[in-house]
Design a protein around this motif. Structure first.
Motif, short mmCIF file in Angstrom:
data_model
loop_
_atom_site.label_atom_id
_atom_site.label_comp_id
_atom_site.label_asym_id
_atom_site.label_seq_id
_atom_site.Cartn_x
_atom_site.Cartn_y
_atom_site.Cartn_z
N GLU A 1 46.70 53.77 34.59
CA GLU A 1 45.76 54.38 35.30
C GLU A 1 46.16 54.94 36.56
O GLU A 1 45.79 56.10 37.05
CB GLU A 1 44.45 53.45 35.35
CG GLU A 1 43.40 54.19 36.14
CD GLU A 1 42.79 55.27 35.12
OE1 GLU A 1 42.00 56.28 35.48
OE2 GLU A 1 42.86 55.05 33.76
N ILE A 2 46.90 54.01 37.26
CA ILE A 2 47.55 54.65 38.64
C ILE A 2 48.30 55.90 38.50
O ILE A 2 48.32 56.79 39.21
CB ILE A 2 48.37 53.36 39.25
CG1 ILE A 2 47.23 52.32 39.34
CG2 ILE A 2 49.24 53.66 40.38
CD1 ILE A 2 47.96 50.94 40.03
N ALA A 3 49.06 55.71 37.33
CA ALA A 3 50.11 56.86 37.21
C ALA A 3 49.10 58.12 36.89
O ALA A 3 49.57 59.12 37.54
CB ALA A 3 51.04 56.59 35.88
N MET B 1 45.73 37.75 38.33
CA MET B 1 45.70 38.13 39.76
C MET B 1 46.93 38.39 40.49
O MET B 1 47.05 39.14 41.18
CB MET B 1 44.78 37.17 40.54
CG MET B 1 44.22 37.72 41.80
SD MET B 1 42.91 36.86 42.40
CE MET B 1 42.48 37.69 43.83
N THR B 2 47.91 37.41 40.18
CA THR B 2 49.07 37.67 40.75
C THR B 2 49.89 39.12 40.05
O THR B 2 50.56 39.62 41.04
CB THR B 2 50.11 36.67 40.31
OG1 THR B 2 49.79 35.36 40.69
CG2 THR B 2 51.59 36.62 40.82
N GLU C 1 51.11 42.22 42.61
CA GLU C 1 52.31 42.72 42.37
C GLU C 1 52.26 44.22 42.37
O GLU C 1 52.79 45.25 42.78
CB GLU C 1 53.27 42.17 41.49
CG GLU C 1 53.74 40.96 41.69
CD GLU C 1 54.17 39.94 40.56
OE1 GLU C 1 54.34 40.52 39.30
OE2 GLU C 1 54.77 39.08 40.58
N ILE C 2 51.31 44.75 41.53
CA ILE C 2 51.03 46.37 41.35
C ILE C 2 50.67 46.88 42.33
O ILE C 2 51.10 47.88 42.91
CB ILE C 2 50.35 46.37 39.96
CG1 ILE C 2 50.85 45.81 38.74
CG2 ILE C 2 49.77 48.04 39.77
CD1 ILE C 2 49.77 45.89 37.52
N CYS C 3 49.53 46.14 43.25
CA CYS C 3 49.27 46.91 44.38
C CYS C 3 50.41 47.08 45.23
O CYS C 3 50.39 47.94 45.98
CB CYS C 3 47.93 46.09 44.93
SG CYS C 3 46.47 46.30 43.76
N ASP C 4 50.89 46.10 45.48
CA ASP C 4 52.17 46.19 46.55
C ASP C 4 53.30 47.07 46.07
O ASP C 4 53.71 47.69 46.80
CB ASP C 4 52.95 44.76 46.42
CG ASP C 4 52.05 43.81 47.40
OD1 ASP C 4 51.34 44.06 47.99
OD2 ASP C 4 52.48 42.28 46.93
N HIS D 1 52.54 49.82 44.49
CA HIS D 1 52.16 51.28 44.68
C HIS D 1 51.42 51.39 46.29
O HIS D 1 50.81 52.61 46.43
CB HIS D 1 51.11 51.73 43.58
CG HIS D 1 51.87 51.75 42.25
ND1 HIS D 1 52.46 52.69 41.94
CD2 HIS D 1 51.51 50.61 41.23
CE1 HIS D 1 53.07 52.45 40.59
NE2 HIS D 1 52.50 51.33 40.08
N GLY D 2 51.66 50.43 46.92
CA GLY D 2 50.91 50.57 48.32
C GLY D 2 49.44 50.76 48.35
O GLY D 2 48.73 51.14 49.24
N ILE D 3 48.66 50.01 47.29
CA ILE D 3 47.27 49.85 47.21
C ILE D 3 46.74 48.58 48.01
O ILE D 3 47.41 47.59 47.60
CB ILE D 3 47.03 50.20 45.68
CG1 ILE D 3 47.51 51.41 45.01
CG2 ILE D 3 45.56 49.96 45.56
CD1 ILE D 3 47.41 51.54 43.56
N LEU D 4 45.65 48.85 48.51
CA LEU D 4 45.09 47.58 49.15
C LEU D 4 44.38 47.02 47.95
O LEU D 4 43.76 47.34 47.09
CB LEU D 4 44.06 48.02 50.17
CG LEU D 4 44.34 48.77 51.37
CD1 LEU D 4 43.40 49.06 52.40
CD2 LEU D 4 45.57 47.81 52.33
N MET D 5 44.32 45.58 48.18
CA MET D 5 43.70 44.67 47.37
C MET D 5 42.71 43.97 48.00
O MET D 5 42.84 43.23 49.03
CB MET D 5 44.86 43.47 46.98
CG MET D 5 44.19 42.70 45.68
SD MET D 5 45.44 41.60 44.94
CE MET D 5 44.31 40.90 43.55
N ILE D 6 41.50 44.09 47.44
CA ILE D 6 40.09 43.58 47.97
C ILE D 6 39.67 42.22 46.94
O ILE D 6 39.66 42.60 45.74
CB ILE D 6 38.95 44.39 48.11
CG1 ILE D 6 39.48 45.50 48.92
CG2 ILE D 6 37.53 43.61 48.60
CD1 ILE D 6 38.67 46.74 48.95
#
Length: 450
Positions: free
Chosen positions: A210-212, A241-242, A246-249, A251-256
């Motif tokens: 989805e990010i891609a 959740m880990t 890792e995916i957020c990191d 791709h530079g996406i914030l994690m809430i």
């Protein structure tokens, strides 16, 4: 207060209840709860039952916590209200913010934005996420990713990231730019995968896909509950959740992390993020922060986000957002007292211990009653999913589950029904004897139905 006859006659007529059809409430008026003590509540007819719902996931300290009541009374006498907008603070708001950042230091939280509750906290986190990227010069990052079956409150932002059609359909169109991915739910998932580790990998791969498709540079944040609550107490695999972090990191996406339910011990750890060993960029908290004694919440901000705002020299760093009751001194006084009692009583440890007992007992119910399709537990969060047929997982009839809830109540236990799930979120002061009482009541309710 007016007399009993007035309350019964007027019940559900001038008031519209949240999460209910007004016509249904008028036709079948809800129970009127009049008193609470310990882990029990008493209705207008004098019937005293154990509250296996904990108010609404939030009365962790039960209904007889004198330190909170005294803190509220003392603060009402000293200063019942003052604004927390630019130019003024109150003593309790300063102290509570300090306590919160100390409490969640292991998660990397360094700042607190005080709110009136969970929906406010989620709305604040979503706004700050978009604002963060404007400060960073990446204004295309406006989209949000969230899990199907996730629940994040009732404001337009929260409803938009909700992953359940029941909270979306009647209010669409919602916020554009929100996209949902499958939740790692072993009982029901589009991959037909029951192995938790494999399912976690499949869901993670779906997030990557989805990010891609959306473009990583268009996504502001990923929001998730560490354990999905209102969606049916969906407990992710230990690794999930880990993997999201890792995916957020990458791709530079914030994690809430939406910790409105899971914060302050309900999962058996002080936060769901700590349970899974994750440091999010922001956390949303409410519910147990004041144990339901006062409407209160907060959005907690990690170091990376705080540094970007506080180092900004443009107008993008100015927070044009807030609530009249942000940092309400009475609520903050209640929160300070609640946190002290929560820590003193080690509610995280009690939730873990009682949660294991509850999980074992509910599995025994599953072996006894064919209506029970699945049992899910983490700490003192539990769901019993009821089905008409275990092989097909066909959902149980609504009237039948309503009858089970009524029979359980008649047996002395208040439960919550959500879809075809019985949801349990009792106070964290629960005893081992209380666990037995709850399970016996549900057993009686299921037996009555069959």
């Amino acid at each position: 207060m007016r007399d009993k006859n007035f309350l019964i006659e007027t019940n559900a007529k001038p008031i519209w209840h949240p999460m209910a059809h007004p016509a249904e409430m008028r036709a079948q008026p809800p129970r009127i709860i009049m008193k609470g003590d310990g882990v029990h509540v008493t209705d207008i007819d004098g019937r005293r039952v154990i509250d296996a719902v904990g108010g609404l996931w939030n009365v962790n300290l039960g209904y007889s916590c004198d330190p909170i009541k005294q803190a509220i009374a003392d603060q009402l006498d000293a200063l019942p209200y003052y604004s927390g907008f630019r130019g003024t603070s109150t003593g309790p708001s300063i102290e509570l913010a300090y306590e919160l950042t100390e409490w969640f230091k292991p998660e990397g939280m360094v700042r607190a934005f005080l709110t009136s509750g969970g929906s406010d906290s989620v709305e604040t986190a979503l706004r700050l996420a978009r604002q963060y990227w404007k400060i960073k010069g990446q204004s295309d990052r406006t989209k949000f990713l969230a899990l199907k079956k996730g629940y994040h409150g009732t404001h337009f932002g929260g409803a938009s990231v909700n992953g359940n059609a029941n909270f979306r359909r009647n209010y669409e169109p919602l916020l554009p730019g929100v996209f949902h991915v499958p939740a790692p739910w072993t009982y029901r998932n589009p991959f037909n995968e029951t192995d938790p580790a494999k399912l976690a990998q499949l869901c993670a791969a779906n997030i990557e896909d989805e990010i891609a498709f959306q473009g990583a540079d268009t996504i502001a944040a990923f929001i998730m509950e560490p354990v999905l609550g209102a969606g049916g107490v969906i407990v992710p695999p230990d690794s999930f959740m880990t993997l999201v972090r890792e995916i957020c990191d990458r791709h530079g996406i914030l994690m809430i992390a939406d910790e409105v339910v899971t914060g302050f011990g309900r999962t058996g750890a002080w936060s769901g993020s700590r349970l899974w060993g994750v440091k999010p960029d922001m956390m949303t908290i409410a519910k147990a922060i004041a144990s339901g004694y006062f409407p209160l919440g907060a959005t907690l901000i990690g170091d990376k986000v705080a540094e970007a705002f506080e180092a900004d020299t443009t107008s993008f760093g100015s927070i044009g957002h807030g609530y009249t009751y942000s940092g309400h001194p009475v609520g903050c006084a209640a929160g300070i007292a609640a946190l002290a009692e929560t820590k003193r009583l080690r509610l995280d440890e009690n939730a873990a211990a009682r949660g294991k007992e509850l999980a074992t007992a509910l599995e025994e119910l599953k072996s006894k009653h064919v209506l029970v399709g699945d049992v899910r537990c983490k700490g003192l969060m539990a769901a019993i999913e009821l089905v008409a047929d275990r092989d097909t997982k066909k959902v149980i009839d609504k009237k039948l589950i309503a009858g089970i809830a009524d029979a359980t109540y008649d047996s002395g236990v208040m439960i919550r029904v959500s879809g075809n799930n019985i949801i349990l979120s009792p106070p964290l002061i629960l005893s081992a004897v209380d666990v037995v009482t709850i399970v016996q009541g549900i057993d009686a309710g299921l037996s009555a139905a069959t």
